[in-house]
Every structure is written in C-alpha cells, then in structure tokens.
Design a protein around this motif. Structure first.
Motif, short mmCIF file in Angstrom:
data_model
loop_
_atom_site.label_atom_id
_atom_site.label_comp_id
_atom_site.label_asym_id
_atom_site.label_seq_id
_atom_site.Cartn_x
_atom_site.Cartn_y
_atom_site.Cartn_z
N ARG A 82 2.02 -4.56 3.10
CA ARG A 82 1.22 -4.45 4.33
C ARG A 82 1.23 -5.75 5.13
O ARG A 82 0.87 -5.75 6.30
CB ARG A 82 -0.22 -4.06 4.01
N PHE A 83 1.62 -6.86 4.49
CA PHE A 83 1.67 -8.15 5.20
C PHE A 83 3.12 -8.55 5.52
O PHE A 83 3.41 -9.73 5.72
CB PHE A 83 0.97 -9.24 4.39
N ALA A 84 4.01 -7.56 5.60
CA ALA A 84 5.41 -7.86 5.97
C ALA A 84 5.41 -8.59 7.31
O ALA A 84 4.69 -8.20 8.24
CB ALA A 84 6.19 -6.55 6.08
N GLY A 85 6.21 -9.66 7.42
CA GLY A 85 6.30 -10.43 8.67
C GLY A 85 5.35 -11.63 8.68
O GLY A 85 5.48 -12.51 9.53
N GLN B 20 -6.31 -7.63 9.95
CA GLN B 20 -5.06 -8.31 10.31
C GLN B 20 -4.98 -8.55 11.83
O GLN B 20 -4.56 -9.61 12.27
CB GLN B 20 -3.85 -7.48 9.87
N ALA B 21 -5.44 -7.56 12.59
CA ALA B 21 -5.37 -7.65 14.06
C ALA B 21 -6.26 -8.76 14.60
O ALA B 21 -6.02 -9.28 15.69
CB ALA B 21 -5.76 -6.32 14.68
N HIS B 22 -7.30 -9.15 13.85
CA HIS B 22 -8.27 -10.13 14.36
C HIS B 22 -8.09 -11.53 13.78
O HIS B 22 -8.94 -12.40 13.97
CB HIS B 22 -9.70 -9.61 14.16
N ALA C 36 -2.14 -14.93 3.25
CA ALA C 36 -0.99 -14.80 4.16
C ALA C 36 -1.31 -15.41 5.51
O ALA C 36 -2.45 -15.34 5.97
CB ALA C 36 -0.64 -13.32 4.32
N ARG C 37 -0.28 -16.03 6.11
CA ARG C 37 -0.46 -16.69 7.42
C ARG C 37 0.22 -15.86 8.50
O ARG C 37 1.36 -15.44 8.36
CB ARG C 37 0.14 -18.10 7.37
#
Ligand SMILES: C[S@@+](CC[C@H](N)C(=O)[O-])C[C@H]1O[C@@H](n2cnc3c(N)ncnc32)[C@H](O)[C@@H]1O
Length: 201
Positions: A166-169, A126-128, A195-196
């Motif tokens: 885990r993909f909240a936001g 997610q960070a990358h 998810a975007r």
C-alpha cells in the motif's frame, strides 16, 4: 459513540494505567519518535505517551482516540505541563482528516476496523501526509491468535506484505515484523512500517 468491544477494552486498560502512572513508550513508539517533527497527527493515540515525547522534542501534536479515559488524561496532562498537545475524542472508523501533517502516526489502531474500513482510513492518512513527511503505521498481522481485544463485528488481521504494497512509491525508512507472546498461550504478530512520502518537505 456506538458500543464497541475494542474501545471498551482499551478504555478500561487506560484508566488503570493512568491511575498507576504507567506512561512508558512502547517499542513501536520508540521506533517512531526519531522520525517525528513539525506538525504531527497521532491517530489512535492511546494515553498519549508518544504525543508528549514528540512535543518535548518540539512537535505540535494533535492526538485523537475513542477512549474517554485517554483523552481526559491527555488534556489534563497537557494543561499541567503547558505543552503543545491537543486531544479530541473521535471514532476514527469514520473521521475524515481535516489538514495536512509533517508526520502521521497510526500505531495499533487499524486492526480494530473491518478490512474495507482499514484500507480507506489508511488511504486518507496517506493523502494527508505532506510531501517529504512520514507515515508510521503498525498493525496486527495474520498469525495473531490473541483475540480478546477484538470486536467480533469488525477487525482485520493484515497480510504481512500488505502495508508495503500500500506504500508503493514511498521511501521505506523501516519495515519490521515482530512477535510477542500474549495471555492464554496466544501470540501477537505485528507489522510496523515507517515510510516517507515522495516530494520535498
Ligand atoms: C493498541 S492501542 C494503541 C494506542 C497507542 N497508539 C499506543 O501505541 O499505545 C489501540 C488504540 O485504538 C483505540 N481505538 C480502538 N478502536 C477505535 C476507534 N474506533 N476509534 C478511535 N480509537 C479507537 C483504542 O482506544 C486504543 O487507544
């Protein structure tokens, strides 16, 4: 690379499929393809079918996997076709990602890690992802009874809502549960999320 039943299971399957030229996209890869652009990381790429399809639509793809059969096949095919797919052999349980990507795909991998490892690898993925970019994640969920692929030392069946949590936001482009029958009267239950990341591309 440490011995692992999941890696050996797929390595054998990929040797067979490469010999038989069985290179069709699976249904999860089909769903992912329209969302891919720019620089793409395929994390747990298998035989690279999605990587080559993405390259054909203009993406520059880095493909990583622990299966020697898969990586040998991808390198030979990329050289033969002259396409922008680079492949490397890696144990992705412990592989800090080095750059940022417009899309990171992780289909059918994280369930082969123990849950703590799966969560920390997911956070690194997610960070990358660049702002405005996409993550495509597919895992096996609770209710799966086909266990032949798992190394008893470490695997993780996800709670069905865990990925969305885990993909909240992020903007959820697609969230799907699907179930397939498997050998010996067993089942595979999948969760797939596209998810975007917030922010401008
Ligand atoms: C179900 S296949 C999915 C492959 C591909 N993403 C696809 O959709 O066809 C699981 C993949 O995870 C890889 N794999 C399993 N454990 C791994 C590990 N520790 N490090 C890297 N790859 C691993 C296998 O080699 C295999 O390519």
């Amino acid at each position: 690379m440490a011995e692992n039943k999941s890696i050996a299971f797929f390595d054998e399957q990929f040797r067979r499929q490469a010999r038989d030229a069985a290179f069709a996209l699976n249904p999860f890869e089909e769903r992912a393809l329209p969302f891919l652009h720019g620089e793409v990381l395929d994390f747990g790429c298998g035989l690279g079918n999605l990587a080559f399809a993405a390259a054909r639509q203009g993406c520059r793809v880095t493909a990583l996997d622990a299966s020697p059969a898969a990586i040998e096949h991808i390198r030979a095919r990329a050289a033969g076709e002259g396409v922008a797919v680079s492949a490397a052999l890696a144990d992705l349980r412990d592989y800090p990602i080095a750059g940022d990507y417009d899309a990171i795909v992780c289909i059918g991998l994280l369930m082969f890690f123990d849950c703590a490892t799966a969560w920390s690898v997911l956070a690194d993925l997610q960070a990358h992802v660049r702002p405005g970019g996409v993550a495509v994640v597919n895992v096996l969920a609770e209710g799966t009874t086909y266990m032949d692929m798992f190394d008893p030392a470490g695997y993780c069946l996800f709670e069905p809502v865990e990925l969305e949590r885990r993909f909240a936001g992020w903007t959820i482009e697609m969230s799907e549960q699907s179930e397939f029958s498997a050998p010996h009267n067993t089942r595979k239950r999948f969760v797939t999320l596209i998810a975007r990341k917030p922010g401008k591309a």
